[in-house]
Write a protein that holds these residues in place. Structure first.
Motif, PDB file in Angstrom:
ATOM      1  N   GLU A   1      42.988   6.774  -4.471  1.00  0.00           N
ATOM      2  CA  GLU A   1      42.311   5.515  -4.148  1.00  0.00           C
ATOM      3  C   GLU A   1      41.542   5.648  -2.838  1.00  0.00           C
ATOM      4  O   GLU A   1      40.398   5.203  -2.742  1.00  0.00           O
ATOM      5  N   GLU A   2      42.160   6.274  -1.842  1.00  0.00           N
ATOM      6  CA  GLU A   2      41.481   6.477  -0.574  1.00  0.00           C
ATOM      7  C   GLU A   2      40.273   7.389  -0.744  1.00  0.00           C
ATOM      8  O   GLU A   2      39.220   7.170  -0.156  1.00  0.00           O
ATOM      9  N   ALA A   3      40.428   8.411  -1.567  1.00  0.00           N
ATOM     10  CA  ALA A   3      39.320   9.335  -1.821  1.00  0.00           C
ATOM     11  C   ALA A   3      38.177   8.613  -2.525  1.00  0.00           C
ATOM     12  O   ALA A   3      37.002   8.798  -2.174  1.00  0.00           O
ATOM     13  N   ILE A   4      38.499   7.776  -3.489  1.00  0.00           N
ATOM     14  CA  ILE A   4      37.472   7.025  -4.212  1.00  0.00           C
ATOM     15  C   ILE A   4      36.734   6.098  -3.258  1.00  0.00           C
ATOM     16  O   ILE A   4      35.507   6.018  -3.278  1.00  0.00           O
ATOM     17  N   HIS A   5      37.484   5.399  -2.398  1.00  0.00           N
ATOM     18  CA  HIS A   5      36.840   4.537  -1.409  1.00  0.00           C
ATOM     19  C   HIS A   5      35.899   5.345  -0.521  1.00  0.00           C
ATOM     20  O   HIS A   5      34.774   4.924  -0.248  1.00  0.00           O
ATOM     21  N   GLY A   6      36.364   6.493  -0.060  1.00  0.00           N
ATOM     22  CA  GLY A   6      35.553   7.328   0.819  1.00  0.00           C
ATOM     23  C   GLY A   6      34.298   7.838   0.146  1.00  0.00           C
ATOM     24  O   GLY A   6      33.213   7.818   0.738  1.00  0.00           O
ATOM     25  N   VAL A   7      34.437   8.279  -1.095  1.00  0.00           N
ATOM     26  CA  VAL A   7      33.278   8.788  -1.822  1.00  0.00           C
ATOM     27  C   VAL A   7      32.339   7.639  -2.174  1.00  0.00           C
ATOM     28  O   VAL A   7      31.127   7.737  -2.000  1.00  0.00           O
ATOM     29  N   ALA A   8      32.885   6.525  -2.662  1.00  0.00           N
ATOM     30  CA  ALA A   8      32.046   5.386  -3.061  1.00  0.00           C
ATOM     31  C   ALA A   8      31.234   4.845  -1.889  1.00  0.00           C
ATOM     32  O   ALA A   8      30.116   4.361  -2.080  1.00  0.00           O
ATOM     33  N   HIS A   9      31.777   4.970  -0.699  1.00  0.00           N
ATOM     34  CA  HIS A   9      31.047   4.516   0.485  1.00  0.00           C
ATOM     35  C   HIS A   9      29.706   5.237   0.611  1.00  0.00           C
ATOM     36  O   HIS A   9      28.737   4.692   1.130  1.00  0.00           O
ATOM     37  N   ARG A  10      29.627   6.437   0.097  1.00  0.00           N
ATOM     38  CA  ARG A  10      28.397   7.230   0.178  1.00  0.00           C
ATOM     39  C   ARG A  10      27.312   6.685  -0.753  1.00  0.00           C
ATOM     40  O   ARG A  10      26.163   7.093  -0.660  1.00  0.00           O
ATOM     41  N   LEU A  11      27.667   5.762  -1.648  1.00  0.00           N
ATOM     42  CA  LEU A  11      26.638   5.116  -2.465  1.00  0.00           C
ATOM     43  C   LEU A  11      25.668   4.319  -1.595  1.00  0.00           C
ATOM     44  O   LEU A  11      24.581   3.983  -2.030  1.00  0.00           O
ATOM     45  N   THR A  12      26.069   4.037  -0.383  1.00  0.00           N
ATOM     46  CA  THR A  12      25.211   3.281   0.528  1.00  0.00           C
ATOM     47  C   THR A  12      24.387   4.196   1.450  1.00  0.00           C
ATOM     48  O   THR A  12      23.694   3.711   2.327  1.00  0.00           O
ATOM     49  N   HIS A  13      24.460   5.493   1.225  1.00  0.00           N
ATOM     50  CA  HIS A  13      23.727   6.445   2.062  1.00  0.00           C
ATOM     51  C   HIS A  13      22.220   6.253   1.867  1.00  0.00           C
ATOM     52  O   HIS A  13      21.761   5.971   0.763  1.00  0.00           O
ATOM     53  N   PRO A  14      21.417   6.424   2.935  1.00  0.00           N
ATOM     54  CA  PRO A  14      19.976   6.197   2.815  1.00  0.00           C
ATOM     55  C   PRO A  14      19.228   7.230   1.960  1.00  0.00           C
ATOM     56  O   PRO A  14      18.128   6.952   1.482  1.00  0.00           O
ATOM     57  N   HIS A  15      19.804   8.400   1.727  1.00  0.00           N
ATOM     58  CA  HIS A  15      19.116   9.446   0.968  1.00  0.00           C
ATOM     59  C   HIS A  15      19.563   9.463  -0.490  1.00  0.00           C
ATOM     60  O   HIS A  15      20.765   9.492  -0.793  1.00  0.00           O
TER      61      HIS A  15
END
Length: 103
Positions: free
Chosen positions: A7-21
């Motif tokens: 769950e923590e890994a999913i949260h961490g990876v999903a956060h990258r969906l907001t990356h500008p690139h």
């Protein structure tokens, strides 16, 4: 479905969906698919939160992730994609249309 610690890994990876690139967001979708099986409620919930982001390109990446993570026969997937067709951004609507064609 998601195991302990994932769950923590999913949260961490999903956060990258907001990356500008865009290439980072595309890699994020692939990473989420490796972490969580199709139809995983936790992963889908995290991505649905990202679909509320203020930036259109981020919402479009979330639409792509929803398609990749959902069971293609899930009614909620269809509702989500149809709802995205009403997004104020052309970019999100275009991604939703492309995703619907893949079903």
């Amino acid at each position: 479905f998601v195991g302990y610690g994932q769950e923590e890994a999913i949260h961490g990876v999903a956060h990258r969906l907001t990356h500008p690139h865009a290439h980072v967001r595309t890699a994020t979708v692939k990473g989420l698919c490796q972490l969580a099986p199709r139809g995983d409620d936790f992963a889908l919930g995290v991505v649905r939160e990202v679909m509320q982001h203020e930036e259109a390109k981020i919402r479009a990446s979330a639409v792509e992730a929803i398609l990749a993570l959902s069971d293609p026969h899930d009614e909620e997937l269809l509702d989500t994609l149809v709802g995205a067709l009403e997004d104020p951004s052309y970019l999100v609507r275009l991604e939703a249309e492309a995703s619907l064609k893949k079903l």
